[in-house]
Design an enzyme around this catalytic site. Structure first.
Site, PDB file in Angstrom:
ATOM      1  N   LYS A 223      -2.279   4.249  13.355  1.00 11.97           N
ATOM      2  CA  LYS A 223      -3.572   4.840  13.759  1.00 11.97           C
ATOM      3  C   LYS A 223      -3.542   5.502  15.125  1.00 11.97           C
ATOM      4  CE  LYS A 223      -6.700   2.827  10.548  1.00 11.97           C
ATOM      5  NZ  LYS A 223      -7.552   1.708  10.198  1.00 11.97           N
ATOM      6  N   ARG A 257      -3.013  -4.429   6.534  1.00  9.92           N
ATOM      7  CA  ARG A 257      -2.962  -3.200   5.730  1.00  9.92           C
ATOM      8  C   ARG A 257      -1.990  -2.244   6.420  1.00  9.92           C
ATOM      9  NH1 ARG A 257      -5.168   1.844   5.393  1.00  9.92           N
ATOM     10  NH2 ARG A 257      -5.745   2.593   3.316  1.00  9.92           N
TER      11      ARG A 257
HETATM   12  N1  HH2 Z   1      -8.008   2.390   7.228  1.00  8.76           N
HETATM   13  C1  HH2 Z   1      -7.862   3.524   6.509  1.00  8.76           C
HETATM   14  C2  HH2 Z   1      -8.326   3.557   5.174  1.00  8.76           C
HETATM   15  N2  HH2 Z   1      -8.865   2.478   4.596  1.00  8.76           N
HETATM   16  N3  HH2 Z   1      -9.533   0.213   4.704  1.00  8.76           N
HETATM   17  C3  HH2 Z   1      -9.677  -0.921   5.397  1.00  8.76           C
HETATM   18  N4  HH2 Z   1     -10.212  -1.999   4.827  1.00  8.76           N
HETATM   19  N5  HH2 Z   1      -9.270  -1.008   6.706  1.00  8.76           N
HETATM   20  C4  HH2 Z   1      -8.708   0.048   7.360  1.00  8.76           C
HETATM   21  O1  HH2 Z   1      -8.383  -0.100   8.566  1.00  8.76           O
HETATM   22  C5  HH2 Z   1      -8.561   1.276   6.645  1.00  8.76           C
HETATM   23  C6  HH2 Z   1      -8.990   1.330   5.295  1.00  8.76           C
HETATM   24  C7  HH2 Z   1      -7.231   4.726   7.117  1.00  8.76           C
HETATM   25  O2  HH2 Z   1      -5.852   4.767   6.869  1.00  8.76           O
HETATM   26  P1  HH2 Z   1      -5.146   5.656   5.718  1.00  8.76           P
HETATM   27  O3  HH2 Z   1      -5.549   5.184   4.367  1.00  8.76           O
HETATM   28  O4  HH2 Z   1      -3.688   5.675   5.934  1.00  8.76           O
HETATM   29  O5  HH2 Z   1      -5.639   7.117   6.006  1.00  8.76           O
HETATM   30  P2  HH2 Z   1      -6.702   8.070   5.305  1.00  8.76           P
HETATM   31  O6  HH2 Z   1      -8.046   7.422   5.371  1.00  8.76           O
HETATM   32  O7  HH2 Z   1      -6.609   9.352   6.110  1.00  8.76           O
HETATM   33  O8  HH2 Z   1      -6.273   8.272   3.868  1.00  8.76           O
END
Ligand code: HH2
Length: 279
Positions: A223, A257
């Site tokens: 992040k 995660r």
């Molecule tokens: N962070 C992201 C997405 N979903 N869900 C939970 N519960 N907690 C988190 O910290 C969280 C989440 C963001 O990360 P990522 O899926 O890699 O990116 P994007 O939202 O751009 O697909």
């Protein structure tokens, strides 16, 4: 504290932090957008994460990165999700679906998902009902604002107290809708309407969330807060991500995660060995 996390047909022991491996079936996720948009690539990646030791897979078909506009409708989200979900429905680990849309939740649950990971904490009309009538787990996440605007002016008088109060309220609402404690996880939502200092304060105080009695999920992987601390782009944040995951684990996180499962698993083995008391 509940000792097992009930996730569809699975019972996951909570005696060590669980690793949730991220599979983004999106063109625009902040760290790996476009890499796994094709179903075959996403399925292969999911299998690889299981082989590396993921305890749960988290499939996401809509990016929630800061600044993302809500442009993906439910049909498109399902078009991306379903070929992958169908292929993984008999996987050896539970499959979670990262979505805020009740319609997507309902279809995903009927197609074999064992968990809903909702960055909106089941606040959309119909979301509670979509999960309540099933045996799926849910992760309730805190977010201030919406992905489109959340990083513009994050503001709290007391970030730990406010996020904790929100999660407590949502746990109550979810229990009142008939979802038992064993199926609930909570997440302070690192990076979702928070400054770097807010994120650090929440990480320092993660135990204040663990006392709510359900597994606490921590998502620091790659992040932008880690970019601020290291000066590195998303693709070069592995070491910082591992450090954050390990601190979260030491501060009571029940689920991590992460994008990088093998490296996280190695780091957790070292922590587990240190924490194991000689007989
Ligand atoms: N962070 C992201 C997405 N979903 N869900 C939970 N519960 N907690 C988190 O910290 C969280 C989440 C963001 O990360 P990522 O899926 O890699 O990116 P994007 O939202 O751009 O697909």
């Amino acid at each position: 504290m509940t000792v097992q996390f009930h996730c569809g047909r699975f019972r996951l022991a909570l005696d060590r932090p669980l690793i949730m491996g991220v599979v983004n079936i999106t063109p625009d996720s902040f760290s790996d957008g476009g890499r796994f948009l094709e179903p075959a690539a996403a399925i292969e990646h999911a299998r690889q994460l299981i082989a590396e030791g993921a305890d749960i897979l988290d499939l996401g078909a809509e990016s929630s990165r800061p600044g993302a506009a809500a442009v993906v409708d439910a049909d498109e989200e399902l078009r991306r999700l379903l070929p992958v979900l169908r292929e993984l429905r008999d996987a050896a680990v539970p499959v979670s679906v990262d979505t805020i849309k009740p319609e997507v939740m309902r279809v995903a649950l009927s197609e074999g998902a064992s968990m809903i990971n909702d960055v909106n904490a089941l606040r959309a009309p119909g979301a509670l009902e979509a999960v309540a009538g099933t045996d799926a787990a849910v992760c309730l996440m805190h977010m201030q604002g919406t992905p489109g605007t959340m990083q513009q002016h994050p503001s709290y008088a007391d970030v730990v107290a406010e996020v904790q109060a929100f999660l407590r309220d949502r746990m109550e609402a979810v229990r009142a809708a008939g979802i038992p404690t064993e199926r609930i996880g909570i997440d302070p939502g690192f990076g979702f309407g928070k400054t770097l200092e807010h994120n650090l304060e929440l990480l320092r105080h993660l135990r204040d969330f663990a006392v709510l009695g359900v597994p606490v999920l921590a998502g620091w992987s790659r992040k932008s807060s880690l970019g601020k601390l290291t000066g590195k782009p998303a693709g070069e944040r592995l070491a910082a991500s591992i450090a954050a995951a390990l601190i979260a684990a030491q501060n009571g996180a029940g689920i991590l995660r992460v994008h990088d499962v093998a490296a996280t698993r190695d780091a957790l083995s070292v922590l587990a060995a240190v924490e194991k008391k000689p007989k």
